[in-house]
Design an enzyme around this catalytic site. Sequence first.
Site, PDB file in Angstrom:
ATOM      1  N   CYS A 115       0.817  -1.224   0.000  1.00 58.24           N
ATOM      2  CA  CYS A 115       0.000   0.000   0.000  1.00 58.24           C
ATOM      3  C   CYS A 115       0.848   1.270   0.000  1.00 58.24           C
ATOM      4  O   CYS A 115       0.326   2.358  -0.247  1.00 58.24           O
ATOM      5  CB  CYS A 115      -0.949  -0.003   1.193  1.00 58.24           C
ATOM      6  N   HIS A 255      -3.322   6.966   3.170  1.00 55.41           N
ATOM      7  CA  HIS A 255      -3.730   5.697   2.561  1.00 55.41           C
ATOM      8  C   HIS A 255      -5.143   5.364   3.048  1.00 55.41           C
ATOM      9  O   HIS A 255      -5.458   5.509   4.226  1.00 55.41           O
ATOM     10  CB  HIS A 255      -2.743   4.601   2.964  1.00 55.41           C
ATOM     11  N   ASN A 285     -10.170  -0.113  -0.029  1.00 57.82           N
ATOM     12  CA  ASN A 285      -8.708  -0.035  -0.018  1.00 57.82           C
ATOM     13  C   ASN A 285      -8.193  -0.581  -1.356  1.00 57.82           C
ATOM     14  O   ASN A 285      -8.332  -1.759  -1.641  1.00 57.82           O
ATOM     15  CB  ASN A 285      -8.198  -0.874   1.161  1.00 57.82           C
TER      16      ASN A 285
HETATM   17  O1  UT7 Z   1      -3.776  -1.521   3.494  1.00 57.38           O
HETATM   18  C1  UT7 Z   1      -2.778  -2.048   4.276  1.00 57.38           C
HETATM   19  C2  UT7 Z   1      -3.011  -1.768   5.677  1.00 57.38           C
HETATM   20  N1  UT7 Z   1      -4.218  -2.402   6.137  1.00 57.38           N
HETATM   21  C3  UT7 Z   1      -4.859  -1.841   7.119  1.00 57.38           C
HETATM   22  O2  UT7 Z   1      -4.482  -0.787   7.555  1.00 57.38           O
HETATM   23  C4  UT7 Z   1      -6.026  -2.569   7.740  1.00 57.38           C
HETATM   24  C5  UT7 Z   1      -5.960  -2.407   9.205  1.00 57.38           C
HETATM   25  N2  UT7 Z   1      -6.987  -3.111   9.953  1.00 57.38           N
HETATM   26  C6  UT7 Z   1      -8.300  -2.753   9.926  1.00 57.38           C
HETATM   27  O3  UT7 Z   1      -8.708  -1.874   9.218  1.00 57.38           O
HETATM   28  C7  UT7 Z   1      -9.226  -3.444  10.905  1.00 57.38           C
HETATM   29  O4  UT7 Z   1      -8.458  -4.161  11.837  1.00 57.38           O
HETATM   30  C8  UT7 Z   1     -10.233  -4.400  10.230  1.00 57.38           C
HETATM   31  C9  UT7 Z   1     -11.269  -3.597   9.477  1.00 57.38           C
HETATM   32  C10 UT7 Z   1      -9.515  -5.343   9.296  1.00 57.38           C
HETATM   33  C11 UT7 Z   1     -10.963  -5.203  11.290  1.00 57.38           C
HETATM   34  O5  UT7 Z   1     -11.598  -4.347  12.215  1.00 57.38           O
HETATM   35  P1  UT7 Z   1     -11.404  -4.597  13.808  1.00 57.38           P
HETATM   36  O6  UT7 Z   1     -12.253  -3.601  14.471  1.00 57.38           O
HETATM   37  O7  UT7 Z   1      -9.939  -4.577  14.077  1.00 57.38           O
HETATM   38  O8  UT7 Z   1     -12.049  -6.001  13.995  1.00 57.38           O
HETATM   39  P2  UT7 Z   1     -11.360  -7.345  14.497  1.00 57.38           P
HETATM   40  O9  UT7 Z   1     -10.394  -7.864  13.480  1.00 57.38           O
HETATM   41  O10 UT7 Z   1     -10.862  -7.091  15.869  1.00 57.38           O
HETATM   42  O11 UT7 Z   1     -12.605  -8.289  14.539  1.00 57.38           O
HETATM   43  C12 UT7 Z   1     -13.709  -8.038  15.386  1.00 57.38           C
HETATM   44  C13 UT7 Z   1     -14.768  -9.072  15.114  1.00 57.38           C
HETATM   45  C14 UT7 Z   1     -14.220 -10.492  15.092  1.00 57.38           C
HETATM   46  O12 UT7 Z   1     -15.176 -11.338  15.699  1.00 57.38           O
HETATM   47  P3  UT7 Z   1     -14.944 -11.853  17.201  1.00 57.38           P
HETATM   48  O13 UT7 Z   1     -13.642 -12.596  17.163  1.00 57.38           O
HETATM   49  O14 UT7 Z   1     -14.880 -10.609  18.026  1.00 57.38           O
HETATM   50  O15 UT7 Z   1     -16.147 -12.696  17.426  1.00 57.38           O
HETATM   51  C15 UT7 Z   1     -14.169 -10.807  13.615  1.00 57.38           C
HETATM   52  O16 UT7 Z   1     -14.277 -12.187  13.357  1.00 57.38           O
HETATM   53  O17 UT7 Z   1     -15.370  -8.853  13.841  1.00 57.38           O
HETATM   54  C16 UT7 Z   1     -15.352 -10.070  13.091  1.00 57.38           C
HETATM   55  N3  UT7 Z   1     -15.272  -9.770  11.676  1.00 57.38           N
HETATM   56  C17 UT7 Z   1     -16.343  -9.540  10.910  1.00 57.38           C
HETATM   57  N4  UT7 Z   1     -17.654  -9.529  11.169  1.00 57.38           N
HETATM   58  C18 UT7 Z   1     -18.512  -9.244  10.160  1.00 57.38           C
HETATM   59  C19 UT7 Z   1     -14.149  -9.640  10.914  1.00 57.38           C
HETATM   60  N5  UT7 Z   1     -14.485  -9.343   9.644  1.00 57.38           N
HETATM   61  C20 UT7 Z   1     -15.836  -9.272   9.628  1.00 57.38           C
HETATM   62  C21 UT7 Z   1     -16.772  -8.992   8.604  1.00 57.38           C
HETATM   63  N6  UT7 Z   1     -18.078  -8.972   8.913  1.00 57.38           N
HETATM   64  N7  UT7 Z   1     -16.400  -8.704   7.338  1.00 57.38           N
END
Ligand code: UT7
Length: 330
Positions: A115, A255, A285
């Site tokens: 990215c 980004h 993204n």
């Molecule tokens: O481009 C390169 C750089 N990339 C980035 O900068 C991305 C950085 N990360 C992020 O933007 C965020 O971490 C995400 C958007 C990927 C995830 O958001 P989060 O608030 O960090 O969520 P999480 O990974 O902590 O997941 C929370 C919950 C999990 O469920 P449990 O374990 O709490 O039951 C996930 O399984 O949300 C669940 N989850 C979803 N639920 C519905 C993860 N993806 C999804 C989804 N729909 N698509």
Amino acid sequence: MKKKTVSIIGTGSYLPERVLTNQELEKMVDTSDEWILTRTGIRERRIAREDQATSDLGAEAARRALADAGLKAEDVDVIICATITPDMGFPNTGCFIQNQIGASNAFCFDVEAACSGFLYALEVGRSLVETGAVKTALVVAAEKISAILDWQDRNTCVLFGDAAGAAVLQARDVEHGIMASTMGSDGSLAELLMLPGGGSRYPASEQTVKDRLHYMKMAGREVFKHAVNNMVQASKDALAKSGLTIDDIRWIIPHQANLRIINAIGERLGAGADKLVVNLDKYGNTSAATIIVALDEIARDGRLKKHDKVLLVAFGGGFTWGAVVVEWDK
Ligand code: UT7
């Protein structure tokens, strides 16, 4: 006294026509519009056609950037293409773009910094122009991320989209152009964001396909933390090098990975929301392409004015990061 500096003299972008909405994704994986919108800010993204490869997207953005700069393809001395979704292992995607646009006088190569790719490629292009090695550099960031997404993995497939952007660089008799830059990498954290299969570590085999190694893997929460910290620090470093403060900056183009990351950067830099450029609601993204697509968008819709100072800041797999301060002089 005025000195020659390297300027962005033209920009262009191309977004595939097909829109994929959060509602459509609800039917594909266990997710919801509400989750995607509140956790990321994304409403929809663009998906390239099956018959379109990354170079097809990049070539269209390149044509638009050259038209904006008032140059012909033959005027281009170097094409630098930032991508993590090359058309093929080799030849490089820059060569495919060269062939499509007819830039027969250019030498071409790719830069792979995930990215952060556009900012890394911009840094290489700026250096080549600044040293006089080339007169005109065409920097393209193009991604068909949909080709490396696991459409069964809700952790990643809802976040990304396809896009391309391009910038034309030349030296100009102006006070400022590209004013300052800073770049960094940390290979010790590579495993948090990668596409493991298909290279020399895990060459393509039945097993790698079975293990879904040809798809992007991301430890989202970990990446989030590093993304905010590194982009804030890179921004501060680039501002210090440019001799400016955040108050001098009209636009911040971070980004576009997550609205929460963008807002956190704005807050930690002490910048009002009116300075932050956000378009991830429409495109998601798009990896290397996000920053140049957003820059092209504000240049074309009139938000970006001559002499505006712009902070570009990126973070991605590697890890890689970078920040660039530009005074717009178009
Ligand atoms: O481009 C390169 C750089 N990339 C980035 O900068 C991305 C950085 N990360 C992020 O933007 C965020 O971490 C995400 C958007 C990927 C995830 O958001 P989060 O608030 O960090 O969520 P999480 O990974 O902590 O997941 C929370 C919950 C999990 O469920 P449990 O374990 O709490 O039951 C996930 O399984 O949300 C669940 N989850 C979803 N639920 C519905 C993860 N993806 C999804 C989804 N729909 N698509």
